[in-house]
Design a protein around this motif. Structure first.
Motif, PDB file in Angstrom:
ATOM      1  N   LYS A  45      22.386   4.230  26.838  1.00 19.99           N
ATOM      2  CA  LYS A  45      21.985   5.080  25.711  1.00 19.99           C
ATOM      3  C   LYS A  45      20.481   5.307  25.748  1.00 19.99           C
ATOM      4  CE  LYS A  45      22.334   3.484  21.420  1.00 19.99           C
ATOM      5  NZ  LYS A  45      22.919   3.152  20.099  1.00 19.99           N
ATOM      6  N   GLU A  63      18.257  -2.973  17.328  1.00 22.62           N
ATOM      7  CA  GLU A  63      19.599  -2.908  17.905  1.00 22.62           C
ATOM      8  C   GLU A  63      19.672  -3.770  19.161  1.00 22.62           C
ATOM      9  OE1 GLU A  63      22.920   0.315  19.545  1.00 22.62           O
ATOM     10  OE2 GLU A  63      20.965   1.013  18.844  1.00 22.62           O
ATOM     11  N   ASN A 143      33.379   4.151  16.291  1.00 14.76           N
ATOM     12  CA  ASN A 143      32.688   3.002  16.865  1.00 14.76           C
ATOM     13  C   ASN A 143      33.644   1.922  17.366  1.00 14.76           C
ATOM     14  OD1 ASN A 143      30.145   4.060  16.568  1.00 14.76           O
ATOM     15  ND2 ASN A 143      29.734   3.055  14.615  1.00 14.76           N
ATOM     16  N   ASP A 155      28.046   0.203  19.041  1.00 13.87           N
ATOM     17  CA  ASP A 155      27.029   0.795  18.171  1.00 13.87           C
ATOM     18  C   ASP A 155      26.624  -0.105  17.004  1.00 13.87           C
ATOM     19  OD1 ASP A 155      25.180   2.420  17.070  1.00 13.87           O
ATOM     20  OD2 ASP A 155      26.457   4.187  16.902  1.00 13.87           O
TER      21      ASP A 155
END
Length: 416
Positions: A45, A63, A143, A155
């Motif tokens: 990502k 994250e 997700n 996610d």
């Protein structure tokens, strides 16, 4: 899962991951199919250059720290990241399968016993996340990926440490997805508790078994109103009777009235056992069912086409599916260095553009799909694009095969 060729402005590698194609796109970034030095497939990502700022970097860094902290068989594993790069990136385990939202929209709701199996699996996974002091805060059908080895949660971009005193959101600022958001989360109540993930899981299971959410409306603001209104009960129409007690409890307006995740697992087991099945059998049937539906949807000569949702502004183009990558190369295919394919056509709107593009000399203008063979060397990082004629790529056997098959499949489908 659908794979499309790289665009000319896409990076060719990020850290130690070579990028082989595009597999998804969201509001904040692009997701690529990548391959590690050792040949491990990965979902990489990348934050879009247009939204890279100090706050987005901080969220991205959070994250990354979350993914380093959590682990489990139902969590897509952390593989690597670089939050301080010019183009911040994050690599996680690649799960070859559609998300739950796309599966239900394509094949219809799940049977009740399989929904109960899904509930037990995800509740147990979330319980492990909570044990590590975290909340997901954005659990929704999109997700949850239905892979060949069962469902996995992805996610954790909005995940929060339950006891953290540092918040990236201002007071009363709400983040998340309204259709699966607990009333207290929608109302901006802080601190949040594990009950928000219980509610979100209930909304997800209701969608899995009926195809609709607890509250639906024309706009997100109207959904917020329905979710937070104490007098508006969730819409449980179509839910099978054996799941109604569980869903009613999980979707209670008050956090205190919702069951714990351990209770959710137990109630899901009871639903499964009442139908004469063991939990392990139901789990296997769930995976076989989702894989079988993909197989039924496949073309007669190959694997299923699972399109990835794209922004409305995107221009449709030729798409490559896993079946194309399984097709043997033509007998006359050259055994020389591979080529990476890029989709010719209109560029994305400026808001999605990356700052760098390939130089004219670095691709074949006859079809827009060839890059010159690089000299041996280490792949560049995203923060430094190579000068003309100096770009390098790593070519493992798998990468070479994948690139050749992408080229062959794309050439066969190209309208020119």
């Amino acid at each position: 899962m659908q794979i499309t060729p790289l665009n000319p402005e896409d990076p060719l590698s990020l850290g130690d991951f070579e990028l082989l194609g595009r597999i998804g796109q969201g509001g904040m970034g692009q997701v690529f199919l990548g391959e590690s030095l050792g040949g491990e497939p990965a979902a990489v990502k990348v934050i879009k250059p247009s939204v890279v700022d100090s706050e987005s970097r901080q969220r991205f860094a959070q994250e990354i720290e979350v993914l380093k902290t959590i682990w489990g068989p139902r969590i897509a594993a952390f593989l690597g990241a670089e939050s301080e790069a010019e183009q911040p990136w994050l690599a996680t385990e690649y799960v070859d399968g559609p998300d739950l939202a796309r599966h239900v929209n394509t094949h219809g709701p799940l049977p009740s016993v399989l929904t109960a199996a899904l509930g037990a699996i995800l509740a147990e996974a979330l319980s492990a996340v909570h044990t590590q002091g975290l909340l997901h805060r954005d659990l929704k059908p999109a997700n949850v990926l239905l892979g060949p080895n069962g469902p996995k949660i992805i996610d954790f971009g909005l995940a929060a440490f339950t006891e953290s005193t540092i918040s990236l959101t201002a007071p009363h600022q709400v983040v998340g997805t309204p259709i699966c958001m607990a009333p207290e989360q929608a109302a901006g109540v802080k601190p949040l508790t594990a009950a928000v993930d219980v509610y979100a899981l209930g909304a997800l299971l209701l969608f899995a078994v009926t195809g609709h959410y607890p509250h639906e409306a024309a706009t997100p603001y109207m959904v917020f109103h329905l979710v937070t209104d104490p007098g508006t009960a969730p819409d449980l129409s179509g839910a099978p009777s054996e799941l109604l007690p569980l869903l009613t409890g999980m979707l209670a307006k008050s956090a205190e009235d919702r069951p714990s995740l351990t209770d959710v697992v137990q109630q899901c087991r009871s639903v499964i056992e009442a139908q004469g099945m063991k939990i392990a059998q139901a789990r296997r049937r769930l995976t076989a069912h989702t894989a079988g539906q993909r197989h039924k949807a496949a073309p007669a000569d190959g694997a299923p086409t699972i399109p990835w949702p794209a922004p409305a502004s995107d221009t449709p183009g030729t798409e490559i599916i896993p079946a194309d990558l399984e097709t043997p190369l033509p007998s006359d295919a050259p055994a020389t260095s591979p080529t990476l394919v890029e989709t010719p056509g209109p560029a994305e709107p400026p808001v999605h553009d990356s700052p760098g593009t390939l130089s004219p000399a670095s691709r074949d203008h006859s079809d827009g799909s060839r890059r010159d063979q690089p000299a041996p060397g280490r792949p560049p990082t995203a923060s430094r694009r190579p000068k003309e004629g100096t770009h390098t790529l790593r070519h493992s056997v798998q990468a070479r095969k994948t690139a050749e098959r992408l080229r062959a499949a794309y050439a066969a489908k190209a309208p020119f």
